[in-house]
Design a protein around this motif. Structure first.
Motif, short mmCIF file in Angstrom:
data_model
loop_
_atom_site.label_atom_id
_atom_site.label_comp_id
_atom_site.label_asym_id
_atom_site.label_seq_id
_atom_site.Cartn_x
_atom_site.Cartn_y
_atom_site.Cartn_z
N ASN A 1 0.93 -1.29 -0.02
CA ASN A 1 0.09 -0.23 -0.02
C ASN A 1 1.00 1.13 0.02
O ASN A 1 0.45 2.09 -0.79
CB ASN A 1 -1.03 0.00 1.25
CG ASN A 1 -2.20 -0.97 0.92
OD1 ASN A 1 -2.31 -1.24 -0.07
ND2 ASN A 1 -2.69 -1.36 2.15
N CYS A 2 1.91 1.10 0.65
CA CYS A 2 3.08 2.55 0.97
C CYS A 2 3.45 2.70 -0.55
O CYS A 2 3.41 3.76 -0.90
CB CYS A 2 4.00 2.29 2.06
SG CYS A 2 3.29 2.43 3.48
N ASN A 3 3.95 1.59 -1.16
CA ASN A 3 4.40 1.76 -2.60
C ASN A 3 3.35 2.11 -3.54
O ASN A 3 3.57 2.91 -4.54
CB ASN A 3 5.11 0.30 -2.95
CG ASN A 3 6.28 -0.22 -2.46
OD1 ASN A 3 6.91 0.89 -1.66
ND2 ASN A 3 6.72 -1.35 -2.35
N PHE A 4 2.11 1.61 -3.37
CA PHE A 4 1.05 2.05 -4.39
C PHE A 4 0.82 3.41 -4.34
O PHE A 4 0.59 4.27 -5.10
CB PHE A 4 -0.15 1.33 -3.99
CG PHE A 4 -1.57 1.91 -4.65
CD1 PHE A 4 -1.53 1.61 -5.84
CD2 PHE A 4 -2.30 2.70 -3.93
CE1 PHE A 4 -2.80 2.09 -6.57
CE2 PHE A 4 -3.36 3.25 -4.77
CZ PHE A 4 -3.60 2.85 -5.96
N LEU A 5 0.82 4.17 -2.87
CA LEU A 5 0.70 5.68 -2.95
C LEU A 5 1.80 6.54 -3.25
O LEU A 5 1.36 7.38 -4.04
CB LEU A 5 0.51 5.93 -1.28
CG LEU A 5 -0.79 5.55 -0.49
CD1 LEU A 5 -0.72 5.87 1.03
CD2 LEU A 5 -1.96 6.51 -1.15
N ASP A 6 3.23 5.96 -3.03
CA ASP A 6 4.19 6.59 -3.68
C ASP A 6 3.97 6.67 -5.14
O ASP A 6 4.49 7.52 -5.54
CB ASP A 6 5.48 5.73 -3.28
CG ASP A 6 5.57 6.28 -1.57
OD1 ASP A 6 5.23 7.32 -1.09
OD2 ASP A 6 6.46 5.37 -1.21
N ILE B 1 1.34 8.91 -6.26
CA ILE B 1 1.75 10.44 -6.20
C ILE B 1 2.83 10.72 -7.44
O ILE B 1 2.75 11.86 -8.02
CB ILE B 1 2.19 10.65 -4.76
CG1 ILE B 1 1.36 10.69 -3.70
CG2 ILE B 1 3.35 12.11 -4.93
CD1 ILE B 1 1.64 10.64 -2.41
N ILE B 2 3.97 9.88 -7.76
CA ILE B 2 4.88 9.93 -8.70
C ILE B 2 4.09 10.19 -9.97
O ILE B 2 4.25 10.99 -10.77
CB ILE B 2 5.92 8.98 -8.74
CG1 ILE B 2 6.73 9.04 -7.52
CG2 ILE B 2 6.68 9.07 -9.81
CD1 ILE B 2 7.74 7.97 -7.13
N LEU C 1 -5.94 15.78 -10.96
CA LEU C 1 -4.78 15.13 -10.67
C LEU C 1 -4.14 15.96 -9.35
O LEU C 1 -3.56 15.30 -8.39
CB LEU C 1 -3.82 15.41 -11.86
CG LEU C 1 -3.80 14.41 -12.85
CD1 LEU C 1 -3.00 14.95 -14.11
CD2 LEU C 1 -3.65 12.95 -12.58
N ASN C 2 -4.43 17.24 -9.28
CA ASN C 2 -3.95 17.77 -8.27
C ASN C 2 -4.71 17.41 -6.81
O ASN C 2 -4.11 17.31 -5.77
CB ASN C 2 -4.15 19.41 -8.30
CG ASN C 2 -3.02 19.95 -9.09
OD1 ASN C 2 -1.81 19.86 -8.70
ND2 ASN C 2 -3.40 21.00 -10.05
N ASP D 1 -4.86 14.29 -2.03
CA ASP D 1 -5.44 13.25 -1.14
C ASP D 1 -4.48 12.07 -0.84
O ASP D 1 -4.59 11.77 0.18
CB ASP D 1 -6.70 12.84 -2.18
CG ASP D 1 -7.71 12.20 -1.25
OD1 ASP D 1 -8.09 12.69 -0.20
OD2 ASP D 1 -8.36 11.18 -1.45
N ALA D 2 -3.74 11.74 -1.53
CA ALA D 2 -2.69 10.56 -1.37
C ALA D 2 -1.76 11.19 -0.50
O ALA D 2 -1.44 10.20 0.63
CB ALA D 2 -2.12 10.39 -2.76
#
Length: 175
Positions: A23-28, A31-32, A61-62, A67-68
């Motif tokens: 999940n952390c990788n998914f969020l990162d 965001i990228i 996107l912003n 949100d992320a």
């Protein structure tokens, strides 16, 4: 019975750790991806006017990035509380990480000087330094701010209405 529960607990802990890492990788990654697309749209807007669809995408996107980031911060906040209960004052890694995150948010990655974007750190430092050097060495500094404010002048009747107490109808209408 005890060893079976211990095995289940260890397996569950491993699965939860893996899920948490994913999940952390998914969020990162999210965001990228969003930031890269925002950058593309930003560069496109420098060349031409964006379409309505592109403007909506940029807004979305912003919002997604914001949100992320908020969600990621809430995860860190929750983890810090758990670690604080577990480790007490010895949990310095969280605080160092929190400081790094805050510092990273305050970094200027690029700046628009005139009509050009400057993103090289050395060039950025030099241009900012030169700007302030020239600004404060200039003898013709204009510290006054000249403003032309064209306010509409109120009539006497309108001025009197400003001082009247609000009526019940106005209050109900506003609410």
């Amino acid at each position: 019975m005890y060893s079976l529960n211990g095995q289940i607990a260890r397996k569950l802990k491993g699965v939860l750790k893996k899920c948490n890492g994913d999940n952390c990788n998914f969020l990162d990654n999210r965001i990228i991806e969003c930031k890269e697309r925002i950058k593309v749209l930003d560069e496109t807007s420098n060349q031409r006017k964006l379409s309505e669809k592109e403007l909506e995408e940029l807004k979305r996107l912003n919002f997604d990035v914001w949100d992320a980031i908020k969600f990621k911060e809430s995860i860190w906040r929750q983890k810090s509380r758990m670690m604080w209960l577990k480790e007490g004052d010895a949990n310095t890694t969280f605080f160092h990480r929190a400081v790094k995150i805050k510092a990273k948010r305050k970094i200027v990655y690029r700046i628009k000087i005139g009509r050009f974007w400057c993103n090289e750190p050395r060039e950025l430092k030099k241009r900012v330094y030169d700007f302030f050097k020239n600004h404060f060495q200039s003898r013709s500094r204009n510290w006054k701010m000249e403003m032309e404010l064209n306010f509409r002048i109120l009539k006497d009747i309108e001025i009197e209405k400003l001082e009247e107490p609000f009526s019940r109808e106005e209050i109900k209408g506003a609410v």
